[in-house]
Structures are given as C-alpha cells and as structure tokens.
Design a protein around this motif. Structure first.
Motif, mmCIF file in Angstrom:
data_model
loop_
_atom_site.group_PDB
_atom_site.id
_atom_site.type_symbol
_atom_site.label_atom_id
_atom_site.label_comp_id
_atom_site.label_asym_id
_atom_site.label_seq_id
_atom_site.Cartn_x
_atom_site.Cartn_y
_atom_site.Cartn_z
ATOM 1 N N ASN A 181 0.853 -1.178 0.000
ATOM 2 C CA ASN A 181 0.000 0.000 0.000
ATOM 3 C C ASN A 181 0.896 1.236 0.000
ATOM 4 O O ASN A 181 2.131 1.127 -0.046
ATOM 5 C CB ASN A 181 -1.019 -0.042 1.151
ATOM 6 N N THR A 220 -1.067 -0.256 -4.012
ATOM 7 C CA THR A 220 -2.488 0.065 -3.852
ATOM 8 C C THR A 220 -2.609 1.413 -3.162
ATOM 9 O O THR A 220 -1.805 1.760 -2.292
ATOM 10 C CB THR A 220 -3.245 -1.012 -3.040
ATOM 11 N N LEU A 221 -3.610 2.201 -3.596
ATOM 12 C CA LEU A 221 -3.727 3.585 -3.138
ATOM 13 C C LEU A 221 -5.114 3.870 -2.582
ATOM 14 O O LEU A 221 -5.652 4.963 -2.779
ATOM 15 C CB LEU A 221 -3.414 4.525 -4.320
ATOM 16 N N GLY A 222 -5.710 2.891 -1.909
ATOM 17 C CA GLY A 222 -7.028 3.096 -1.304
ATOM 18 C C GLY A 222 -8.043 3.539 -2.340
ATOM 19 O O GLY A 222 -8.143 2.937 -3.411
ATOM 20 N N SER A 223 -8.782 4.625 -2.047
ATOM 21 C CA SER A 223 -9.835 5.067 -2.972
ATOM 22 C C SER A 223 -9.260 5.680 -4.252
ATOM 23 O O SER A 223 -10.008 6.069 -5.146
ATOM 24 C CB SER A 223 -10.758 6.067 -2.270
ATOM 25 N N GLY A 225 -7.230 3.855 -6.108
ATOM 26 C CA GLY A 225 -6.969 2.715 -6.984
ATOM 27 C C GLY A 225 -5.625 2.056 -6.749
ATOM 28 O O GLY A 225 -5.162 1.960 -5.611
ATOM 29 N N ALA A 226 -4.986 1.631 -7.825
ATOM 30 C CA ALA A 226 -3.732 0.890 -7.707
ATOM 31 C C ALA A 226 -2.911 1.064 -8.980
ATOM 32 O O ALA A 226 -3.464 1.336 -10.049
ATOM 33 C CB ALA A 226 -4.020 -0.595 -7.479
ATOM 34 N N ALA A 245 -17.967 3.458 1.142
ATOM 35 C CA ALA A 245 -17.197 2.590 2.040
ATOM 36 C C ALA A 245 -17.653 2.760 3.492
ATOM 37 O O ALA A 245 -17.857 3.869 3.961
ATOM 38 C CB ALA A 245 -15.718 2.910 1.904
ATOM 39 N N THR A 248 -12.861 -0.138 5.809
ATOM 40 C CA THR A 248 -11.896 -0.620 4.807
ATOM 41 C C THR A 248 -11.048 -1.792 5.310
ATOM 42 O O THR A 248 -10.158 -2.247 4.593
ATOM 43 C CB THR A 248 -10.956 0.521 4.345
ATOM 44 N N ALA A 251 -9.664 -4.686 2.924
ATOM 45 C CA ALA A 251 -9.672 -4.283 1.501
ATOM 46 C C ALA A 251 -8.384 -4.712 0.805
ATOM 47 O O ALA A 251 -8.418 -5.233 -0.317
ATOM 48 C CB ALA A 251 -9.870 -2.776 1.370
ATOM 49 N N GLY A 252 -7.260 -4.526 1.480
ATOM 50 C CA GLY A 252 -5.978 -4.890 0.878
ATOM 51 C C GLY A 252 -5.886 -6.400 0.665
ATOM 52 O O GLY A 252 -5.393 -6.862 -0.374
ATOM 53 N N PHE A 255 -8.110 -7.313 -2.195
ATOM 54 C CA PHE A 255 -7.471 -6.912 -3.450
ATOM 55 C C PHE A 255 -6.497 -7.998 -3.909
ATOM 56 O O PHE A 255 -6.523 -8.431 -5.062
ATOM 57 C CB PHE A 255 -6.744 -5.566 -3.251
ATOM 58 N N ALA A 277 -9.479 -4.689 -7.819
ATOM 59 C CA ALA A 277 -10.038 -3.422 -7.318
ATOM 60 C C ALA A 277 -11.500 -3.599 -6.928
ATOM 61 O O ALA A 277 -11.970 -3.053 -5.914
ATOM 62 C CB ALA A 277 -9.884 -2.329 -8.371
ATOM 63 N N GLY A 280 -11.624 -5.467 -3.637
ATOM 64 C CA GLY A 280 -11.283 -4.540 -2.558
ATOM 65 C C GLY A 280 -12.458 -3.624 -2.240
ATOM 66 O O GLY A 280 -12.831 -3.439 -1.080
ATOM 67 N N ALA A 281 -13.065 -3.059 -3.279
ATOM 68 C CA ALA A 281 -14.165 -2.107 -3.086
ATOM 69 C C ALA A 281 -15.363 -2.785 -2.406
ATOM 70 O O ALA A 281 -15.956 -2.234 -1.469
ATOM 71 C CB ALA A 281 -14.582 -1.516 -4.431
ATOM 72 N N THR A 284 -15.235 -3.146 1.321
ATOM 73 C CA THR A 284 -15.392 -1.947 2.170
ATOM 74 C C THR A 284 -16.861 -1.680 2.511
ATOM 75 O O THR A 284 -17.153 -0.801 3.310
ATOM 76 C CB THR A 284 -14.827 -0.679 1.484
HETATM 77 P P1 ADP Z 1 -4.657 -1.547 2.584
HETATM 78 O O1 ADP Z 1 -6.014 -1.891 3.098
HETATM 79 O O2 ADP Z 1 -3.732 -2.722 2.510
HETATM 80 O O3 ADP Z 1 -4.032 -0.321 3.187
HETATM 81 P P2 ADP Z 1 -5.645 0.012 0.340
HETATM 82 O O4 ADP Z 1 -6.297 0.921 1.322
HETATM 83 O O5 ADP Z 1 -4.712 0.626 -0.662
HETATM 84 O O6 ADP Z 1 -4.870 -1.196 1.030
HETATM 85 O O7 ADP Z 1 -6.826 -0.745 -0.434
HETATM 86 C C1 ADP Z 1 -6.580 -1.816 -1.312
HETATM 87 C C2 ADP Z 1 -7.469 -1.698 -2.538
HETATM 88 O O8 ADP Z 1 -8.857 -1.819 -2.141
HETATM 89 C C3 ADP Z 1 -7.368 -0.364 -3.284
HETATM 90 O O9 ADP Z 1 -6.364 -0.399 -4.291
HETATM 91 C C4 ADP Z 1 -8.763 -0.222 -3.885
HETATM 92 O O10 ADP Z 1 -8.830 -0.914 -5.120
HETATM 93 C C5 ADP Z 1 -9.662 -0.909 -2.855
HETATM 94 N N1 ADP Z 1 -10.205 0.109 -1.921
HETATM 95 C C6 ADP Z 1 -9.749 0.428 -0.682
HETATM 96 N N2 ADP Z 1 -10.478 1.440 -0.132
HETATM 97 C C7 ADP Z 1 -11.418 1.758 -1.048
HETATM 98 C C8 ADP Z 1 -12.482 2.719 -1.098
HETATM 99 N N3 ADP Z 1 -12.729 3.566 -0.078
HETATM 100 N N4 ADP Z 1 -13.265 2.756 -2.217
HETATM 101 C C9 ADP Z 1 -13.043 1.917 -3.259
HETATM 102 N N5 ADP Z 1 -12.053 0.999 -3.279
HETATM 103 C C10 ADP Z 1 -11.250 0.906 -2.201
#
Ligand code: ADP
Length: 305
Positions: A181, A220-223, A225-226, A245, A248, A251-252, A255, A277, A280-281, A284
């Motif tokens: 992440n 991965t960049l949360g909301s 994307g990646a 969401a 979360t 989610a990782g 993914f 993605a 992951g979505a 959440t």
């Molecule tokens: P981690 O939970 O390991 O910190 P991330 O927060 O980057 O990882 O989330 C992993 C993946 O899950 C993201 O790349 C995205 O595709 C999906 N995701 C996470 N949070 C959201 C969100 N709020 N809305 C949509 N997709 C999300």
C-alpha cells in the motif's frame, strides 16, 4: 490452489462515535469479535472466490484457539492447517468511528512462533499449489522457507509486506509478485510510485526491484486505486470503484485475493487488476472483514454493472 503462510488473529472491534482519547472510557454502539489476520483474510477471500486454499496457521492454547478451530471447520479448512503453540493466540482490538476511520493494536502471539521447520513439514502440500502467498504478520523464517520451496519448483510467490518491516534480501529474491500500500511503498523508498495521475513512470528504485527476480509490483492507493509495474512494460493505473465505504478493514487482503484469482485464471493483468479493485471495493461495504469478502458471482456482477 493457493498455499497461504498464514497469520490468524481474533479481531475485536468496537464501533464508537469518535476514537477515544488517552485515559478516556467511551461507550461503544456495537462489538464484533471475529477470526481475522491478514493471512486468514487472504485465504478466506480466495475461498469465497472459489479458489482452493491450503496453508499453515499457528494458534496458541487459549479460548481463542478453539474459536479459530471451529471457524476453520465452518469454512471447510482441515484442522491439519493449524499448528498449536504455547501461549496466546493472536488477537487485536480496534476502534472504528462512523467515518470508518480506525485505530488498532494487534498482538500476534502464536503467529510469531511459526518456524521454517513447520513450513518444511508441509512441503508436499505446498508443492501442490500454483502460488504461495505470505504477509508480514508471519516471521521471516517461515516465509523464507516457503518461498524457497516454491521457487525451487517454479511456483509463483506473492508477498504483502504488511505490517511493514524491511524486506530481507533472501525473501525479496524469491518474491514473484509484491503488493504494497502507499505507506509500505514510501517505507520501501519507491517514491513517485504513489502518484496515480499524470505521466506514470517507474522510479529508479522500482526499476531496481524489477531488475531482480520480481515480475510484478503493485502499489495500492485506497480510494485512488492501484498502479502496476512490470519489467519492460508501461505502468498501468487501475481506478478504484466508487462505493460508499463503511469499513476498509480487509480491503488490501481482498485486493490480493482478486488479483490472484485473475492471474490463476490466466486473465490479462489489466483484467486481473480490475477484479482485484472490485474485490477490494466490495469488501469496504461491510463492517469487519469475515463476512465482507464477495463470492465470484457477486464480483462478476459488480464488475459488469
Ligand atoms: P490496505 O487496506 O492494505 O491499506 P488500500 O487501502 O490501498 O490497502 O486498499 C486496497 C485496494 O482496495 C485499493 O487499491 C482499492 O482498489 C480498494 N479500496 C480500498 N479502499 C477503497 C475505497 N474507499 N473505495 C473503493 N475501493 C477501495
């Protein structure tokens, strides 16, 4: 089939109107105690997608170990996937506010007692897998042993170095797919890897990673994307799916499961990332992780909507 070098913890969460301050007692509105841990979550997310799962998980000798044993039976995992150690089973406590923001502490307990010898005893089972996956909720020694067994048979390996610690060169050298992440990408000094817009370019640090045995790096960049980086290919950005969401957590892990499912089905990387993605979505959308991972059918319907 995927072999998971697992971590498993009992994850307790309390819903609060705001995160507590030092010394403060708050009343929570909901409490949940469920089996979790990054390794177990990954295994479960894969199982929900219909992927066969085997692995090795370590529990202690307290009441939480029986909770984990009965959960394994409930989700159809053989008790042979569990090794028993003295001391406490891994456990964690989280506070989650209405915005889904959380703070948590995890005590890995028996997970830290998993050894290389434990893993080697599972070698015949590990060798029946198409991919071996691990997270940093397991110690280096069993991960290194599992990855070495895998790579000796050209079985692919996936590492999610979370919670972050520096990646031992012996592990990195045996890693085929690295999923990090934004926090982990920064800790690894990958720099501009966390820029999801504009002209995407691999930084020299990323080029160096891909110059070794690593085939695929995903940040991965949360909301947001990646981003996927491969040898001699342009970086590829996968947008996140827009969802409301709730929490979360997981989610990782979801993914990574979506990604593995896509790659094992021989999908092009772009399609595998889209599935990742989406997985992951979808995760959440629910409080906690255990009941949050989508089935293959839910995932397919969501991607095609
Ligand atoms: P981690 O939970 O390991 O910190 P991330 O927060 O980057 O990882 O989330 C992993 C993946 O899950 C993201 O790349 C995205 O595709 C999906 N995701 C996470 N949070 C959201 C969100 N709020 N809305 C949509 N997709 C999300």
């Amino acid at each position: 089939q995927v072999f998971v070098v697992g971590s498993v913890v009992v994850a307790c969460s309390v819903k609060v109107t705001r995160l507590p301050l030092a010394g403060e007692s708050l009343s929570g509105s909901a409490f949940l105690a469920e089996p979790g841990g990054k390794g177990f979550n990954l295994a479960l997310a894969l199982s929900r997608l219909g992927i066969g799962v085997d692995g090795i998980f370590s529990v202690g000798e307290d009441m939480f170990s029986s909770l984990i044993s009965s959960t394994f039976a409930q989700v159809g995992y053989t008790s042979e996937m569990l090794v028993h150690r003295e001391g406490s089973t891994g456990a964690g406590v989280a506070f989650v506010d209405p915005a889904g923001e959380n703070c948590l502490a995890v005590c890995l307990g028996a997970n830290n007692a998993l050894t290389a010898a434990d893993v080697r005893a599972f070698a015949p089972r590990l060798h029946r897998s198409d991919l071996v996956a691990a997270t940093f909720e397991s110690p280096d020694a069993p991960i290194e042993a599992a990855f070495a067994l895998a790579r000796a048979r050209e079985i692919k390996t996936l590492l999610n170095p979370s919670p972050y610690r520096p990646i031992a060169p012996s592990i990195l050298a045996q890693t085929s797919i690295l999923v990090v992440n934004a926090v982990e990408a920064n800790a690894l000094g990958l720099g501009a890897a966390s820029q999801s817009d504009g002209a995407l370019q691999a930084t020299p640090a990323i080029e160096r990673l891909l110059g070794g045995g690593l085939e695929l790096l995903i940040v991965t960049l949360g909301s947001r994307g990646a981003v996927a980086f491969r040898k001699q290919a342009r970086p590829f950005h996968q947008s996140a799916f827009e969802v409301a969401a709730v929490d979360t957590v997981g989610a990782g892990d979801a993914f990574s499961a979506g990604l593995i499912a896509g790659l094992l089905a021989d999908k092009p990387l772009e399609d595998a990332l889209q599935g990742a993605a989406a997985c992951g979505a979808l995760t959440t959308l629910h409080f906690g992780a255990f009941g949050s991972f989508p089935s293959a059918r839910t995932l397919a319907a969501f991607v095609e909507r």
